[in-house]
Design a protein around this motif. Structure first.
Motif, PDB file in Angstrom:
ATOM      1  N   LEU A   1       0.809  -1.215   0.000  1.00 56.86           N
ATOM      2  CA  LEU A   1       0.000   0.000   0.000  1.00 56.86           C
ATOM      3  C   LEU A   1       0.846   1.272   0.000  1.00 56.86           C
ATOM      4  CD1 LEU A   1      -2.796  -1.015   2.533  1.00 56.86           C
ATOM      5  CD2 LEU A   1      -3.048  -0.693   0.072  1.00 56.86           C
ATOM      6  N   ASP A   2       2.063   1.195   0.496  1.00 57.90           N
ATOM      7  CA  ASP A   2       2.898   2.393   0.611  1.00 57.90           C
ATOM      8  C   ASP A   2       3.071   3.115  -0.721  1.00 57.90           C
ATOM      9  OD1 ASP A   2       3.276   2.457   3.283  1.00 57.90           O
ATOM     10  OD2 ASP A   2       5.293   1.616   3.285  1.00 57.90           O
ATOM     11  N   THR A   3       3.233   2.366  -1.784  1.00 56.44           N
ATOM     12  CA  THR A   3       3.433   2.986  -3.094  1.00 56.44           C
ATOM     13  C   THR A   3       2.260   3.882  -3.461  1.00 56.44           C
ATOM     14  OG1 THR A   3       4.736   1.097  -3.844  1.00 56.44           O
ATOM     15  CG2 THR A   3       3.825   2.544  -5.541  1.00 56.44           C
ATOM     16  N   TYR A   4       1.050   3.420  -3.193  1.00 60.87           N
ATOM     17  CA  TYR A   4      -0.151   4.182  -3.532  1.00 60.87           C
ATOM     18  C   TYR A   4      -0.326   5.379  -2.598  1.00 60.87           C
ATOM     19  CZ  TYR A   4      -0.958  -0.193  -5.989  1.00 60.87           C
ATOM     20  OH  TYR A   4      -0.817  -1.292  -6.799  1.00 60.87           O
ATOM     21  N   PHE A   5      -0.006   5.183  -1.335  1.00 58.24           N
ATOM     22  CA  PHE A   5      -0.130   6.285  -0.385  1.00 58.24           C
ATOM     23  C   PHE A   5       0.880   7.393  -0.692  1.00 58.24           C
ATOM     24  CE2 PHE A   5      -1.775   3.008   2.863  1.00 58.24           C
ATOM     25  CZ  PHE A   5      -3.060   3.134   2.362  1.00 58.24           C
ATOM     26  N   GLU A   6       2.096   7.002  -1.044  1.00 61.19           N
ATOM     27  CA  GLU A   6       3.121   7.997  -1.368  1.00 61.19           C
ATOM     28  C   GLU A   6       2.731   8.804  -2.606  1.00 61.19           C
ATOM     29  OE1 GLU A   6       6.665   5.725  -1.734  1.00 61.19           O
ATOM     30  OE2 GLU A   6       6.855   5.350   0.428  1.00 61.19           O
ATOM     31  N   GLU A   7       2.122   8.141  -3.565  1.00 60.10           N
ATOM     32  CA  GLU A   7       1.658   8.844  -4.764  1.00 60.10           C
ATOM     33  C   GLU A   7       0.560   9.843  -4.405  1.00 60.10           C
ATOM     34  OE1 GLU A   7      -0.382   7.815  -9.123  1.00 60.10           O
ATOM     35  OE2 GLU A   7       0.558   6.213  -7.930  1.00 60.10           O
ATOM     36  N   THR A   8      -0.314   9.445  -3.490  1.00 64.89           N
ATOM     37  CA  THR A   8      -1.391  10.335  -3.049  1.00 64.89           C
ATOM     38  C   THR A   8      -0.831  11.543  -2.305  1.00 64.89           C
ATOM     39  OG1 THR A   8      -2.878   8.434  -2.824  1.00 64.89           O
ATOM     40  CG2 THR A   8      -3.521  10.468  -1.710  1.00 64.89           C
ATOM     41  N   ILE A   9       0.118  11.301  -1.412  1.00 61.27           N
ATOM     42  CA  ILE A   9       0.721  12.387  -0.630  1.00 61.27           C
ATOM     43  C   ILE A   9       1.392  13.407  -1.547  1.00 61.27           C
ATOM     44  CG2 ILE A   9       2.572  12.927   1.005  1.00 61.27           C
ATOM     45  CD1 ILE A   9       1.918  10.212   2.363  1.00 61.27           C
TER      46      ILE A   9
ATOM     47  N   LYS B   1      -8.921  13.798  -0.877  1.00 61.36           N
ATOM     48  CA  LYS B   1      -9.938  13.023  -1.590  1.00 61.36           C
ATOM     49  C   LYS B   1      -9.718  13.073  -3.099  1.00 61.36           C
ATOM     50  CE  LYS B   1     -14.955  12.507  -2.096  1.00 61.36           C
ATOM     51  NZ  LYS B   1     -16.290  13.044  -1.709  1.00 61.36           N
ATOM     52  N   GLN B   2      -9.436  14.258  -3.613  1.00 57.30           N
ATOM     53  CA  GLN B   2      -9.209  14.413  -5.049  1.00 57.30           C
ATOM     54  C   GLN B   2      -7.954  13.673  -5.505  1.00 57.30           C
ATOM     55  OE1 GLN B   2      -9.131  18.657  -5.558  1.00 57.30           O
ATOM     56  NE2 GLN B   2     -11.357  18.878  -5.392  1.00 57.30           N
ATOM     57  N   ALA B   3      -6.930  13.681  -4.661  1.00 57.12           N
ATOM     58  CA  ALA B   3      -5.686  12.994  -5.017  1.00 57.12           C
ATOM     59  C   ALA B   3      -5.850  11.479  -4.942  1.00 57.12           C
ATOM     60  CB  ALA B   3      -4.562  13.448  -4.089  1.00 57.12           C
ATOM     61  N   TRP B   4      -6.714  11.016  -4.041  1.00 61.12           N
ATOM     62  CA  TRP B   4      -6.879   9.582  -3.829  1.00 61.12           C
ATOM     63  C   TRP B   4      -7.686   8.915  -4.943  1.00 61.12           C
ATOM     64  CZ3 TRP B   4      -4.945   5.584  -1.568  1.00 61.12           C
ATOM     65  CH2 TRP B   4      -5.706   4.427  -1.407  1.00 61.12           C
ATOM     66  N   GLU B   5      -8.653   9.597  -5.494  1.00 62.56           N
ATOM     67  CA  GLU B   5      -9.569   8.981  -6.465  1.00 62.56           C
ATOM     68  C   GLU B   5      -8.852   8.324  -7.646  1.00 62.56           C
ATOM     69  OE1 GLU B   5     -12.321  12.059  -7.393  1.00 62.56           O
ATOM     70  OE2 GLU B   5     -13.530  11.753  -5.573  1.00 62.56           O
TER      71      GLU B   5
END
Length: 219
Positions: free
Chosen positions: A126-134, A186-190
């Motif tokens: 999950l870290d890869t996706y969270f870092e992209e969102t951040i 929210k916008q970054a996560w979608e």
């Protein structure tokens, strides 16, 4: 007489031999400098300040709290140092955008870390996706709404050894609505959520739910 001449000749020869065999003493070489002399300590004297005592927030990089209306906001501070108060204030203002972008990234990083607690088995995936969102949050958040809420300044004398200088330190405090940050998350996560494998989606959504329950933090 002959014996006297022989003795004199022997003494002369002995003197020549001794003088030729002696060696001059080497010249003394000064010890090399170690170069470890310490620089004089810097002493700071606050000659004048806008408020006494100094407000607690002056030395806080950022914190999440509430404004005068009770709304949750992200507070941050920026500062400038110049030879006049006006120039110091201008320098502080010029750092607002870069500082707010940095703070948003720090807030998002910490909140995601807190929200992931208890999910160690899937942390790596999950870290890869969270870092992209951040990264997207810190770039896309609307920082134009950050308002200047408090100011503080000091007139300082700095002394080091025989030299000294004076300057103004100007600190500005800004506040940004926390809802603005949440919308950016929210916008970054979608778009990122669409890339997550089906077997990790449920856990990823749980992290997002935990983000909404994040408590107040400060640094």
């Amino acid at each position: 007489m002959k014996e006297y001449l022989k003795l004199l000749l022997s003494l002369i020869i002995l003197g020549v031999i001794v003088s030729c065999g002696s060696k001059p003493n080497p010249a003394a070489v000064p010890a090399p400098s170690t170069g470890t002399s310490e620089a004089p300590l810097i002493k700071i004297h606050v000659i004048q300040k806008s408020t006494d005592p100094t407000p607690y927030w002056v030395n806080k990089k950022w914190e999440i709290g509430k404004d005068e209306l009770g709304r949750k906001v992200i507070f941050l501070t920026v500062e400038g140092q110049r030879n006049t108060r006006e120039k110091a204030e201008i320098e502080a203002e010029s750092k607002k955008i870069a500082k707010l972008t940095e703070v948003i990234k720090q807030v998002a990083t910490r909140e995601f870390a807190m929200a992931k607690q208890g999910m160690l088995n899937d942390e790596t995936e999950l870290d890869t996706y969270f870092e992209e969102t951040i990264a997207a949050v810190s770039k896309n958040v609307n920082i134009s709404g950050a308002m200047n809420v408090e100011d503080y300044w000091e007139y300082i004398q700095e002394i080091q050894g025989d030299s000294s200088r004076t300057y103004y330190r100007y600190v500005k405090r800004y506040a940004m609505d926390y809802e603005t940050y949440q919308k950016a998350v929210k916008q970054a996560w979608e778009p990122v959520a669409k890339k997550i494998p089906p077997d990790l989606k449920a856990k990823a959504e749980k992290v997002l739910d935990n983000l909404n329950k994040a408590g107040e933090m400060s640094e």
